[in-house]
Design an enzyme around this catalytic site. Structure first.
Site, PDB file in Angstrom:
ATOM      1  N   PRO A   2      20.215  60.662  67.157  1.00 52.92           N
ATOM      2  CA  PRO A   2      19.449  59.607  67.786  1.00 52.92           C
ATOM      3  C   PRO A   2      18.167  60.125  68.465  1.00 52.92           C
ATOM      4  O   PRO A   2      18.099  61.288  68.867  1.00 52.92           O
ATOM      5  CB  PRO A   2      20.422  59.049  68.826  1.00 52.92           C
ATOM      6  CG  PRO A   2      21.758  59.549  68.437  1.00 52.92           C
ATOM      7  CD  PRO A   2      21.503  60.878  67.801  1.00 52.92           C
ATOM      8  N   GLU A   3      17.158  59.242  68.574  1.00 52.79           N
ATOM      9  CA  GLU A   3      15.916  59.569  69.241  1.00 52.79           C
ATOM     10  C   GLU A   3      15.843  58.804  70.565  1.00 52.79           C
ATOM     11  O   GLU A   3      16.824  58.202  70.989  1.00 52.79           O
ATOM     12  CB  GLU A   3      14.734  59.257  68.318  1.00 52.79           C
ATOM     13  CG  GLU A   3      14.808  60.024  66.999  1.00 52.79           C
ATOM     14  CD  GLU A   3      13.662  59.724  66.045  1.00 52.79           C
ATOM     15  OE1 GLU A   3      12.553  59.385  66.517  1.00 52.79           O
ATOM     16  OE2 GLU A   3      13.872  59.828  64.816  1.00 52.79           O
ATOM     17  N   LYS A  61      15.293  62.923  74.740  1.00 49.98           N
ATOM     18  CA  LYS A  61      16.616  62.761  74.136  1.00 49.98           C
ATOM     19  C   LYS A  61      17.735  63.282  75.033  1.00 49.98           C
ATOM     20  O   LYS A  61      18.901  63.280  74.636  1.00 49.98           O
ATOM     21  CB  LYS A  61      16.664  63.492  72.793  1.00 49.98           C
ATOM     22  CG  LYS A  61      15.589  63.069  71.801  1.00 49.98           C
ATOM     23  CD  LYS A  61      15.646  63.906  70.537  1.00 49.98           C
ATOM     24  CE  LYS A  61      14.480  63.625  69.624  1.00 49.98           C
ATOM     25  NZ  LYS A  61      14.516  64.435  68.381  1.00 49.98           N
ATOM     26  N   HIS A 124      36.946  61.659  65.624  1.00 50.98           N
ATOM     27  CA  HIS A 124      35.928  62.602  66.077  1.00 50.98           C
ATOM     28  C   HIS A 124      35.743  62.581  67.597  1.00 50.98           C
ATOM     29  O   HIS A 124      34.688  62.950  68.093  1.00 50.98           O
ATOM     30  CB  HIS A 124      34.601  62.314  65.372  1.00 50.98           C
ATOM     31  CG  HIS A 124      34.696  62.396  63.881  1.00 50.98           C
ATOM     32  ND1 HIS A 124      34.485  61.300  63.067  1.00 50.98           N
ATOM     33  CD2 HIS A 124      35.020  63.425  63.065  1.00 50.98           C
ATOM     34  CE1 HIS A 124      34.654  61.666  61.800  1.00 50.98           C
ATOM     35  NE2 HIS A 124      34.985  62.939  61.777  1.00 50.98           N
ATOM     36  N   ARG A 143      29.555  65.678  63.718  1.00 47.43           N
ATOM     37  CA  ARG A 143      29.002  66.947  63.244  1.00 47.43           C
ATOM     38  C   ARG A 143      29.009  68.054  64.288  1.00 47.43           C
ATOM     39  O   ARG A 143      28.678  69.202  63.987  1.00 47.43           O
ATOM     40  CB  ARG A 143      27.570  66.714  62.736  1.00 47.43           C
ATOM     41  CG  ARG A 143      27.520  65.725  61.567  1.00 47.43           C
ATOM     42  CD  ARG A 143      26.101  65.475  61.105  1.00 47.43           C
ATOM     43  NE  ARG A 143      26.070  64.531  59.994  1.00 47.43           N
ATOM     44  CZ  ARG A 143      24.952  64.057  59.448  1.00 47.43           C
ATOM     45  NH1 ARG A 143      23.773  64.436  59.915  1.00 47.43           N
ATOM     46  NH2 ARG A 143      25.009  63.207  58.447  1.00 47.43           N
ATOM     47  N   ARG A 199      -5.278  71.785  68.892  1.00 50.24           N
ATOM     48  CA  ARG A 199      -4.401  72.557  68.007  1.00 50.24           C
ATOM     49  C   ARG A 199      -4.672  72.242  66.538  1.00 50.24           C
ATOM     50  O   ARG A 199      -5.042  71.116  66.193  1.00 50.24           O
ATOM     51  CB  ARG A 199      -2.933  72.272  68.345  1.00 50.24           C
ATOM     52  CG  ARG A 199      -2.539  72.747  69.738  1.00 50.24           C
ATOM     53  CD  ARG A 199      -1.061  72.560  69.984  1.00 50.24           C
ATOM     54  NE  ARG A 199      -0.674  72.998  71.314  1.00 50.24           N
ATOM     55  CZ  ARG A 199       0.544  72.889  71.815  1.00 50.24           C
ATOM     56  NH1 ARG A 199       1.518  72.342  71.082  1.00 50.24           N
ATOM     57  NH2 ARG A 199       0.818  73.312  73.034  1.00 50.24           N
ATOM     58  N   ARG A 309      10.964  68.730  56.739  1.00 50.70           N
ATOM     59  CA  ARG A 309      11.275  67.376  57.186  1.00 50.70           C
ATOM     60  C   ARG A 309      10.628  66.368  56.246  1.00 50.70           C
ATOM     61  O   ARG A 309       9.483  66.539  55.842  1.00 50.70           O
ATOM     62  CB  ARG A 309      10.769  67.132  58.613  1.00 50.70           C
ATOM     63  CG  ARG A 309      11.518  67.908  59.684  1.00 50.70           C
ATOM     64  CD  ARG A 309      10.895  67.631  61.037  1.00 50.70           C
ATOM     65  NE  ARG A 309      11.571  68.339  62.103  1.00 50.70           N
ATOM     66  CZ  ARG A 309      12.566  67.854  62.833  1.00 50.70           C
ATOM     67  NH1 ARG A 309      12.994  66.619  62.587  1.00 50.70           N
ATOM     68  NH2 ARG A 309      13.119  68.558  63.796  1.00 50.70           N
TER      69      ARG A 309
END
EC number: 3.2.2.23
Length: 321
Positions: A2-3, A61, A124, A143, A199, A309
């Site tokens: 999740p974000e 997060k 889980h 996970r 940058r 990604r």
């Protein structure tokens, strides 16, 4: 995943159940979920058992529980929660749920609720926190990339409230190097823009740099870039100040919309504390839509890869320079 929006949905959903409650017992079913705890599982159990939850706070997060002793004095440390790729906080029983069932409390009010099937959390379940009202908070993680641990509180470098919900400038040591997120009114947006424009790194890589601006992952980076008509691989130094601001503002706007519908769920790996999924996935403009028409111009959305990604973008209306 999740974000930020998903973690904020969890914070809002969890707060009515845990604020002011005492952690009376901890069941550890999977020690790996406590791998970041100094001293291991025994130290974690000892640190949080008997502690009262003062409030829940979040940056990016990271979610943490400010802890007090039985007299109400702060312990100087927090119970950290990071959901990783598949972590969930699920609540069972307790006074808040009973009041909601009786119609005296609306648990859905503090947090937007999504829709969709609830996942089965039994297989889980890794850590269980028992509260003094009989509620149980399960940390569920398929996970095992996320986890719980305790972290000492330190003063934030800028001296401002650590989060929008904080009453002081204290935050966990493990969050000190994490940049303020786009939903934090104390974020210095102009300073972030200046760093981005100095940058050479691709703009998407800069958005994912949690030390610069926290809470953004693959989903909301792609959506914010689509909103700002900017390609994922545009160098930061190539952006005008106005375009850099539009990228950040676009990502912020997308996250607000996601919050309104409970976040983004593609499967049962992310759900709110009551087991419901968010449904912002149906509103995505670019992420995960390779081969489909761009909602803005009709050009087919493409998928590319940057630093291992996936990146989804419109080749027509998202410019590199």
């Amino acid at each position: 995943m999740p974000e930020l929006p998903e973690v904020e949905v969890v914070r809002r959903g969890l707060a009515p159940h845990v604020d002011g409650r005492v952690i009376t017992r901890v069941d550890v079913h999977e020690p790996r979920s406590l791998r970041r705890q100094i001293g291991g599982p025994e130290a974690f159990v000892q640190a949080v058992t008997g502690a009262r939850v003062a409030r829940l706070e979040r940056r990016g997060k990271f979610l943490w529980w400010r802890l007090q002793d039985e007299r109400g004095d702060e312990l100087g440390e927090a119970l950290m929660t990071h959901l990783g790729m598949s972590g969930q906080m699920r609540v069972r029983g307790g006074a808040a749920e009973a009041e909601a069932d009786a119609g005296t409390v609306a648990l859905s009010a503090p947090a937007p609720r999504g829709e969709g099937p609830a996942s089965d959390p039994h297989r889980h379940r890794r850590i269980v926190l028992h509260l003094d009202d009989g509620a149980q908070v399960d940390f569920v993680d398929q996970r095992i990339f996320g986890g719980l641990w305790t972290s000492a509180l330190e003063q934030d470098a800028d001296g401002l409230p650590a989060t929008p919900d904080s009453i002081d400038d204290l935050l966990p040591a493990d969050v000190v190097g994490i940049g303020r997120d786009l939903l934090d009114p104390a974020q210095d947006r102009e300073a972030v823009i200046a760093v981005m424009r100095a940058r050479r790194a691709p703009i998407k890589a800069l958005l994912l740099d949690q030390s610069l601006v926290s809470g953004i992952g693959n989903i909301y980076a792609d959506e914010g870039l689509w909103a700002a008509r900017t390609r994922f691989d545009a160098p930061g130094e190539s952006l005008t100040r106005g375009r850099a601001r539009r990228v950040l503002d676009g990502a912020e706007a997308v996250m607000h919309r996601a919050l309104d519908v409970g976040g983004t769920s593609f499967d049962d790996l992310y759900v709110n504390v009551d087991g419901r999924s968010g449904y912002f996935a149906r509103s995505l403009a670019a992420y995960g839509r390779a081969g489909e028409p761009c909602p803005r111009c009709g050009t087919i959305i493409r998928r590319s890869v940057l630093q291992q990604r996936s990146c989804f973008y419109c080749p027509n209306c998202q410019r590199k320079a």
